[in-house]
Enzyme design. Sequence first.
Site, PDB file in Angstrom:
ATOM      1  N   ASP A  56      46.192  47.462  33.580  1.00 54.36           N
ATOM      2  CA  ASP A  56      44.834  46.853  33.226  1.00 54.36           C
ATOM      3  C   ASP A  56      44.574  46.879  31.804  1.00 54.36           C
ATOM      4  O   ASP A  56      44.632  47.921  30.984  1.00 54.36           O
ATOM      5  CB  ASP A  56      43.815  47.686  34.042  1.00 54.36           C
ATOM      6  CG  ASP A  56      42.364  47.282  33.634  1.00 54.36           C
ATOM      7  OD1 ASP A  56      41.938  45.899  33.441  1.00 54.36           O
ATOM      8  OD2 ASP A  56      41.386  47.952  33.795  1.00 54.36           O
TER       9      ASP A  56
ATOM     10  N   ASP B 198      41.581  38.012  29.438  1.00 62.64           N
ATOM     11  CA  ASP B 198      41.671  39.327  30.268  1.00 62.64           C
ATOM     12  C   ASP B 198      42.612  38.814  31.523  1.00 62.64           C
ATOM     13  O   ASP B 198      42.480  37.963  32.612  1.00 62.64           O
ATOM     14  CB  ASP B 198      40.363  39.340  30.905  1.00 62.64           C
ATOM     15  CG  ASP B 198      40.241  40.486  31.875  1.00 62.64           C
ATOM     16  OD1 ASP B 198      40.963  41.367  31.887  1.00 62.64           O
ATOM     17  OD2 ASP B 198      39.404  40.451  32.816  1.00 62.64           O
TER      18      ASP B 198
END
Length: 403
Positions: free
Chosen positions: A94, A275
């Site tokens: 992440d 992202d």
Amino acid sequence: MFPTATLLTLLLALSIAGSPVEVRNSPVTIPIVGRLNYANGTISLLQHDRARAAAFKDSRRHGHASSPVTNNGIGYVAVVDIGSPPRAYNLIVDNGSSNTWVGASTKYVVTETSIKTDQHVRVRYGSGSFAGTEYLDTVTLGRGLTITKQSIGVASTSSGFSDRVDGILGLGPVDLTGHTLTNFPGATIPTVTENLHSQGIIPRNVVSVFFKPSSSEVETKGELTFGGTDATKYTGHIGYTPITTTSPASTYWGIDESITYGFETILSTTAGIVDTGATLILIATDAFVKYKSATGATLDEMTGLLTISSPQYKALKNLDFHIGKKIYVLTPNAQIWPRSLNSKIGGISDAIYSVVNDIGSPRGQGLDFINGYAFLQRFYSVFDTTNERVGFAQTSFTRATTN
């Protein structure tokens, strides 16, 4: 302000194979494997991505907040070895958070390289949290990527994570680790990528990402390159743009861009983020309204996505992303969800769904778009902490028609 030593990114289950081999001070490439991440039938794409966007924006009001990483539609999980002898853990990769921790499912095993610091660590996410104790240990990401005395959190409690996940490999900016050591709220924790660079394992604080579009449930392959780029995975030149100075996007991998649909500007230059943890492309509400009107698409209540009729799809125009001095073209096919996977999002098998959606707030919030996996699978991406910039280049999949 974006820190001068940190980085990274990714999301779909990522698996890394190979025994550690020391290849010091040169770029190292490792394979990644992408899988659909769904349970009990369907993926809530929009719900996940909007929750993630809300957590990113929340950082401006409540300090650095990490994004939610659970229940994502397309996610990457790294098989990471920790300790000596090594124990394998499945960690969500992440770039929207920066703490690395284990213990959500498989419990941490103390080995001869484990050092307990007696510091308490706690991280809250948009849809989960963990709390536990900090250890320093040897962490191996793949061949040539072995870090000594890497900080890891060992969870005593965690919430919001499936039993298939052991924790998170945090690869965001180091500032996101601030306020996570409960006894030292002003301190930050060196990230995995920061330590790869500081220990001389990679020559530059750079991570490059190559995705392959997913059009079926079969695993798709890609790669991460630490310390540089892999010229065999992109065409032409990489165009770079600096990290934005606009908050809260500047806290993450934030850039400035504008978007045009055909010849119409639907989003004037503003700040947002790149992202790997998001699946869709989210844009400010006013821009989304313009896109919906221009395409003639209608909102599907079951999925929350826009549906496009066959005639509308044939008339669909390019969606152009103006980033730095370059234009990155998202073709009509790149703007739609893979039709072979419609059932996985609760959709109708022969329907056409758009991957462009509403971020949930109007332009001017400091984070007005998220370029997620739907964008990144079409372009090679470079996250360069050393020079505080993000780069993109075309790949052989930029104009693919697999969706």
